[in-house]
Design an enzyme around this catalytic site. Sequence first.
Site, PDB file in Angstrom:
ATOM      1  N   GLU A 115      34.678  36.729  43.137  1.00 38.08           N
ATOM      2  CA  GLU A 115      35.384  37.102  41.898  1.00 38.08           C
ATOM      3  C   GLU A 115      36.607  37.953  42.243  1.00 38.08           C
ATOM      4  O   GLU A 115      36.607  38.671  43.249  1.00 38.08           O
ATOM      5  CB  GLU A 115      34.456  37.861  40.937  1.00 38.08           C
ATOM      6  N   LYS A 117      39.240  40.908  42.439  1.00 39.38           N
ATOM      7  CA  LYS A 117      39.105  42.367  42.359  1.00 39.38           C
ATOM      8  C   LYS A 117      40.208  42.861  41.433  1.00 39.38           C
ATOM      9  O   LYS A 117      41.382  42.867  41.806  1.00 39.38           O
ATOM     10  CB  LYS A 117      39.240  42.972  43.760  1.00 39.38           C
ATOM     11  N   ASP A 119      42.677  45.167  39.380  1.00 35.87           N
ATOM     12  CA  ASP A 119      43.308  46.445  39.700  1.00 35.87           C
ATOM     13  C   ASP A 119      43.249  47.325  38.465  1.00 35.87           C
ATOM     14  O   ASP A 119      44.182  47.391  37.673  1.00 35.87           O
ATOM     15  CB  ASP A 119      44.755  46.182  40.128  1.00 35.87           C
ATOM     16  N   TYR A 227      31.194  43.477  36.228  1.00 38.95           N
ATOM     17  CA  TYR A 227      30.974  42.877  37.550  1.00 38.95           C
ATOM     18  C   TYR A 227      29.629  43.227  38.187  1.00 38.95           C
ATOM     19  O   TYR A 227      29.372  42.887  39.332  1.00 38.95           O
ATOM     20  CB  TYR A 227      32.119  43.148  38.512  1.00 38.95           C
ATOM     21  N   CYS A 413      85.984  50.519  38.590  1.00 38.91           N
ATOM     22  CA  CYS A 413      85.283  49.398  39.231  1.00 38.91           C
ATOM     23  C   CYS A 413      85.417  49.521  40.751  1.00 38.91           C
ATOM     24  O   CYS A 413      86.535  49.676  41.260  1.00 38.91           O
ATOM     25  CB  CYS A 413      85.892  48.088  38.747  1.00 38.91           C
TER      26      CYS A 413
HETATM   27  N1  5U1 Z   1      34.931  42.290  40.947  1.00 44.19           N
HETATM   28  C1  5U1 Z   1      34.401  43.396  41.491  1.00 44.19           C
HETATM   29  N2  5U1 Z   1      35.075  44.509  41.657  1.00 44.19           N
HETATM   30  N3  5U1 Z   1      34.207  45.383  42.218  1.00 44.19           N
HETATM   31  C2  5U1 Z   1      34.397  46.670  42.591  1.00 44.19           C
HETATM   32  N4  5U1 Z   1      33.131  43.530  41.922  1.00 44.19           N
HETATM   33  C3  5U1 Z   1      33.002  44.774  42.380  1.00 44.19           C
HETATM   34  N5  5U1 Z   1      31.935  45.407  42.912  1.00 44.19           N
HETATM   35  C4  5U1 Z   1      32.075  46.689  43.291  1.00 44.19           C
HETATM   36  C5  5U1 Z   1      33.316  47.349  43.139  1.00 44.19           C
HETATM   37  C6  5U1 Z   1      33.493  48.747  43.571  1.00 44.19           C
HETATM   38  O1  5U1 Z   1      31.051  47.394  43.829  1.00 44.19           O
HETATM   39  C7  5U1 Z   1      29.756  46.808  44.019  1.00 44.19           C
HETATM   40  C8  5U1 Z   1      29.714  45.769  45.075  1.00 44.19           C
HETATM   41  C9  5U1 Z   1      28.864  47.941  44.409  1.00 44.19           C
END
Ligand code: 5U1
Length: 675
Positions: A115, A117, A119, A227, A413
Amino acid sequence: MNDSELIQQVTSLVEKLLKYNHEYYVLDSPSIPDAEYDRLFRQLQAIEAEHPALIQADSPTQRVGGIALDSFSQVQHEVPMLSLDNAFDEEEMRDFNRRVQERLKTTAAIEYGCEPKLDGIAVSLLYRDGVLVRGATRGDGSTGEDITQNVKTIGSIPLRLQGHDFPEVLEVRGEIYMPKAGFAKLNQQAAERGEKTFANPRNAAAGSLRQLDSKITATRPLQMCAYGVGHIVLGQGKALPDTHTGILQQLQAWGFLINAEMAVANDIEACIDYYQKLGTKRDDLAYDIDGIVFKVNATELQQRLGFVSRAPRWAIAYKFPAQEELTVLQEVEFQVGRTGAVTPVARLKPVFVGGVTVSNATLHNRDEVERLGVMVGDTVIIRRAGDVIPQVVAVVPERRPEDAKAIEFPSQCPVCQSPVVVEEGEVVARCSGGLICGAQRKEAIKHFVSRKALDVDGLGDKLVEQLVEQGLVESIADLFQLQHQQVAGLERMGDKSASNLLAALEASKSTSLPKFLFALGIRQVGEATARNLAQHFGKLEAIVAADEEALVEVADVGPIMAGFIRSFFADQRNLDQITRLCEAGLNWPDIQVKAQHQLPLAGQTYVLTGTLETLSRNDAKAALQELGAKVAGSVSAKTSVLVAGPGAGSKLKKAQDLEIEIMDEEGLQALLAKY
Ligand code: 5U1
């Protein structure tokens, strides 16, 4: 109404509104019109105002923000919120997989959940008996801040879980982020009010969540994507799915937004493949991502792998090249553009960002320099996302050296020494020299011969500069008087190149009215407007003769642009150029003027997504518009056709859900060929 009827009504309204809210914010497919939602919402608000005791903690009316706090209280995370180890290349990914296999004492392929990450800001949401009772930031992983009031204002966060079979206690973890479009709008509004803007969507999300007054958070376009799970008390006879991706699907069923790009990879090579594919889509996503997270999919294997210090052994973030970096602004130079705009350009200490080395960035205008508060010598944050021009997004004030110098705007200019003026109501400073100014002449010629204009093959920027500097060409019409000998004598030219250039100039004489109009470089008249003008008037003479009233009849043309078009054609020097060009043989067919409603795609709305291989997005858009279609940025019930190329994501899914016609690139080409 008696008490029990009233309670029943409140309960029913809350349930309906929670359902509609989920459809709107999470599923992106509302089943009722906004006005109906508003009506039910106000009905509930009215009852609650009269009977405050009936306000439920998960009532959608509680999303608008509550009483401002003095400070955030602290929250202990029952299960620590971990961070992730990073990988920066394929070898590090394969090393990670090797470590996983060694720990599990297996050589079998490991399945991973993949998946993006996001921001944003990591958050924890705690549900007791399905009701949201606490929202908290990650903080240091053990102690975070209580932001319950703020998270409640975010539409995609369920105030109450959907369904019935949820755990007694469920802590959901995820990322709160601001989509790019919402960020751009928020910043634009802030700039219009003369307020400070945010450097990037992440800062905007963080700043919005840090508000003590949740009413402010409620106005910010925030999203939450789940997530994973943290603390959990399942309760009798309940169980979670046995894979990470299964858990995410369960969270989705309970009402959370999960990432539409989520996928399962059968082994580490498939993970690397996924990373590369998503990398090509990164700039088209509606939100910023800084990498891909891969997690061993089987929860049983996750438990066997366990943790090291602050990160799980079963997950890794494979990072994309950074889109923001720090560097030093060494100098500011002023460039003069085609329309005389004098633009401050930052000369930077070269820095690798967004996959390329950047040594220049535009500072746009005086307002932008003031907004940034930037000085020569400052350390600045540079952002470059995909093809987007590098931007100076912020200054790091702590790193300002003592000898930092203010940026002085020139009053003359830098190229022709004519006075620089700022027209009323404008922020842009302009050289008043017009075609006397060598820079404006060069830029006007470069524009005239560029690909989307007359498309003169082989006449690049450097050659135009030579032609102007050698005094061979002063205006666009002079290009067609060039002699073989003159061209062959230029640096890095010769007989062959000169013949090629003259042949390309000859070939460019047969053009189209939209291209010619665009090539003239009238202020604010881009490709689309040029096309609309040509379509509307059919002949150049008609455009030259049109007054402002007639011009504003054209799609996209407002009074300001109509003024620019009028003053361009009112200037005898421009008319002389057009006459000379026509005398030199420039020609184009007139256009059969058709009323908008007679065009073959009139009344239809197209959306483009994914990668198109045979033509650019812009060209596809222009071609569709020429046939009378509207081209929109997002899929809705009003979309007639989605043109989907490889790599299409959420728009394709939405179009499928809404049963909208989907066309591939071949279909588009066939459609365009038909007319
Ligand atoms: N997509 C995603 N972002 N993220 C950040 N999954 C995910 N999992 C995280 C973090 C810090 O931590 C777990 C694996 C513990």
